[in-house]
Motif scaffolding. Structure first.
Motif, PDB file in Angstrom:
ATOM      1  N   THR A   1      33.325  42.545  42.704  1.00  0.00           N
ATOM      2  CA  THR A   1      33.202  43.735  41.850  1.00  0.00           C
ATOM      3  C   THR A   1      32.510  43.369  40.551  1.00  0.00           C
ATOM      4  O   THR A   1      31.588  44.054  40.099  1.00  0.00           O
ATOM      5  N   LEU A   2      32.955  42.256  39.950  1.00  0.00           N
ATOM      6  CA  LEU A   2      32.337  41.828  38.693  1.00  0.00           C
ATOM      7  C   LEU A   2      30.862  41.477  38.894  1.00  0.00           C
ATOM      8  O   LEU A   2      29.998  41.896  38.108  1.00  0.00           O
TER       9      LEU A   2
ATOM     10  N   SER B   1      28.693  44.541  39.200  1.00  0.00           N
ATOM     11  CA  SER B   1      28.562  45.232  37.911  1.00  0.00           C
ATOM     12  C   SER B   1      27.653  44.470  36.970  1.00  0.00           C
ATOM     13  O   SER B   1      26.789  45.051  36.304  1.00  0.00           O
TER      14      SER B   1
ATOM     15  N   CYS C   1      35.576  46.689  34.994  1.00  0.00           N
ATOM     16  CA  CYS C   1      35.903  46.396  36.402  1.00  0.00           C
ATOM     17  C   CYS C   1      37.400  46.554  36.667  1.00  0.00           C
ATOM     18  O   CYS C   1      37.815  47.005  37.730  1.00  0.00           O
TER      19      CYS C   1
END
Lengths: 425, 425
Positions: free
Chosen positions: B23-24, B27, B184
């Motif tokens: 996810t990080l 992003s 996040c």
């Protein structure tokens, strides 16, 4: 439902801290007189502050700094305390709280509340320290502040000297107070011993409760949970003296098991020995109790051999220790009894005196026999100025080698049985 | 004996943290692309360190720093973690432990243990950070480290940027990572929600257990003890999300009662309302549950009036909140329902819309309606860059005013009933 406890948390005598302050005053005055120094100035300590967890607004449950707790018994964060060496007057300085405190954190207590609760001569705000101490000072020249600064011989860390706005208007002495105050804490008064006794009583009872309920298949942490619950529910003990060590099986060989990287998370198996090292704290004063037994209730012959070796060592120390005896000698006595038992059990062969010379006992008991116990689990005064730690195996782990005196709080930490039995299993 | 719990602690999926890292990465790459920056360099975080209590060797029970926990799930202290932006590879750096560690603190685990447990691409030692990251770097010039540095809008504290020997051999970017990573954490994945769900389930069950056993004459801390025991014994929750608030009588009007200066030490009286605000944490993910009821089991008419006002507000918010709705509007909705109830109960007179304009509700609900919930109780992302806190009474306490999105973890903190009833009693 009958309470599973026969104990009631005792009321906390505020005079206890008054006595502690008198003990310090007497020692400090004697010390200053002996060095022909004037009996003027103030002892000044800064109490602990509440800590945030990293960058968050999660606040850790506050526990007062131990020296400050000893002298003032203050449970709230953000205080300072002073003792006037000339007059014996004691002053607490309370933080000035904003009005929103009442909404979020509770009643803003008047200064008189703290004066009464902690039995001090005066209470002012922390922003008044410089003014108040200057006003109270009866000597000539700049007043001297005796500030706490010195090393803790168990952690090798230094106590943080008090700091406040206006400290530059005083002379500061950073060397005198620490050894004197550390030494005061070594000999416990009767009210101090009563608190330690209660912490011990409720912890013993909790250990028995855990022993009754332990079962194969449980998690180690469930033993911790039962202990914590018993000591808090029936003893009012919100803190423990140290992180609970609930070690079973091979884990029993790890002296300080139970921390975050080894978090009491093993499942108990049939045939395990449990080594449970847990102690509650009551009104700042702690306990430290290790007990060990087979989880299924029956010792194997090997386990019994080791258990009895430790029990014999324990009994030998208990029946020999008294004022005047050296703790180093008690360590060696315990070691010798254990080596003799291991020899009788055919785990070791040879001459025990030779083993003693070779320091073989350190293999089975790498830790020191015990330590001073009080407001800190490893309490102050283990190695007063001028004394040194041994460099020899086993002996170097001793947290003190002092001669025992009446009123010393000590814990004997015989854990060898489990380490021995489990490293062998 | 039947277990008083119907729950079992769920296994912790290590993939959860792999997903968090992905996810990080997504992003951060998107963010860098949008500003036409190269997709090279490393995210580098420093995990938490074990803390000593003041100058002593008393170590506080370690709890991992929350951002580090989010990305790596590491429960041990002293680690660093890196993510390669180009390749997506993850690296953990473990502390090199001395041989004595095995005797005192437990097995020294091989690096492969951490690689498997935390599902990272590589594990090295912390003294190899500079070398490893230089070796891994595929870009040109000095590698860039994206370091965590930014303000927590609940505490106003800054996260501590990672430091290590050799950091001077890198370019460091201290501004990019914090807003991206904070964001996040706002939207929870299904495995994260499952952990929050379990923490909530075991905490709910514990609240019910406390409700069953509460009696006039008990100390407030006994309620805390029962809660802690239930969540640890049956839920494996060693930590709580926050210090337990066990407020009865007038104490129920204090939002964050229960800390060291107000330590849950009142004796419960007949006629008291109890406001119990307690939540356990499971594998870093927390819960936050307040419930309130009369200690003797029967509401007085006044208590019922206030309780129902809050219940109505609660129900109104629950049935209105959904993705797209503003949390500020939910706060106002709750406030309005409460004011209407108070008017019906003849505690207030006048026009409710006028009261809203005058912000009268803030007298009865000085806190915000709720907050984001996750690895921190007041979780990150409440006020993303560019958004501002209201200065109006009541609204200024809101920890977020965001629009709700699917997957946000939130807690609604309707406590007004007790404050209202107890400040009036």
């Amino acid at each position: 439902m009958a309470s599973p406890s026969s104990l009631t948390p005792p009321p906390v005598p505020p005079e206890l801290h008054v006595t502690n302050r008198e003990t310090l005053l007497n020692s400090l005055r004697r010390h200053l007189s002996e060095s022909s120094r004037p009996l003027y100035g103030f002892v000044l300590l800064q109490g602990g502050e509440e800590q945030n967890r990293y960058d968050t607004d999660h606040t850790e449950l506050f526990r007062q700094e131990s020296y400050f707790a000893y002298l003032f018994g203050v449970r709230e964060p953000g205080f300072y305390g002073a003792i006037d060496i000339a007059t014996g007057k004691s002053v607490l300085f309370a933080p000035r709280l904003p009005a929103e405190y009442a909404v979020w954190l509770g009643e803003i207590k008047p200064l008189s509340y703290f004066k009464e609760r902690y039995m001090v001569s005066m209470v002012h705000y922390t922003d008044e320290i410089a003014t108040v101490l200057h006003d109270e000072y009866k000597g000539s020249g700049k007043p001297v502040l005796f500030i706490l600064h010195g090393i803790n011989t168990d952690s090798d860390l230094f106590s943080k000297p008090a700091e406040f706005q206006g400290i530059d208007k005083f002379d500061t002495d950073l060397t005198t107070l620490h050894p004197v105050l550390s030494e005061c804490r070594v000999i416990k008064s009767d009210p101090e011993l009563a608190l330690i006794q209660f912490a011990n009583d409720i912890s013993s009872e909790a250990h028995v409760e855990v022993m009754r309920k332990i079962r194969v298949g449980m998690y180690e942490y469930q033993l911790e949970s039962m202990f914590l619950h018993h000591t808090y529910m029936y003893g009012g003990c919100r803190h423990c003296s140290y992180t609970c060590i609930c070690a079973t099986g091979d884990n029993s060989a790890v002296l300080h098991y139970g921390h975050a990287a080894a978090p009491n998370d093993r499942i108990l198996e049939d045939g395990d020995l449990a080594l449970l090292d847990m102690g509650a704290e009551y009104n700042f004063y702690g306990s430290d109790i290790t007990c060990s037994y087979p989880v299924n209730g029956k010792f194997t012959p090997d386990q019994a051999l080791i258990y009895n070796a430790v029990l014999d060592a324990h009994n030998a120390v208990i029946s020999t220790m008294k004022p005047g005896v050296s703790w180093l000698d008690m360590h060696k006595l315990a070691e010798k009894v254990i080596l003799e038992s291991l020899k009788r059990g055919r785990i070791l062969v040879g001459n025990v005196d030779d083993m003693m010379v070779k320091r073989l006992g350190a293999v089975f008991m790498p830790h020191g026999l015990g330590h001073l116990l009080g407001i800190d689990t490893h309490d102050t005064g283990g190695y007063p100025k001028g004394t040194e730690r041994s460099k020899e195996p086993g002996l170097k782990s001793l947290r003190t080698t002092r001669e025992l005196q009446e009123g010393m709080g000590t814990k004997s930490a015989l854990k060898a049985s489990h380490e021995r039995s489990n490293t062998d299993n």
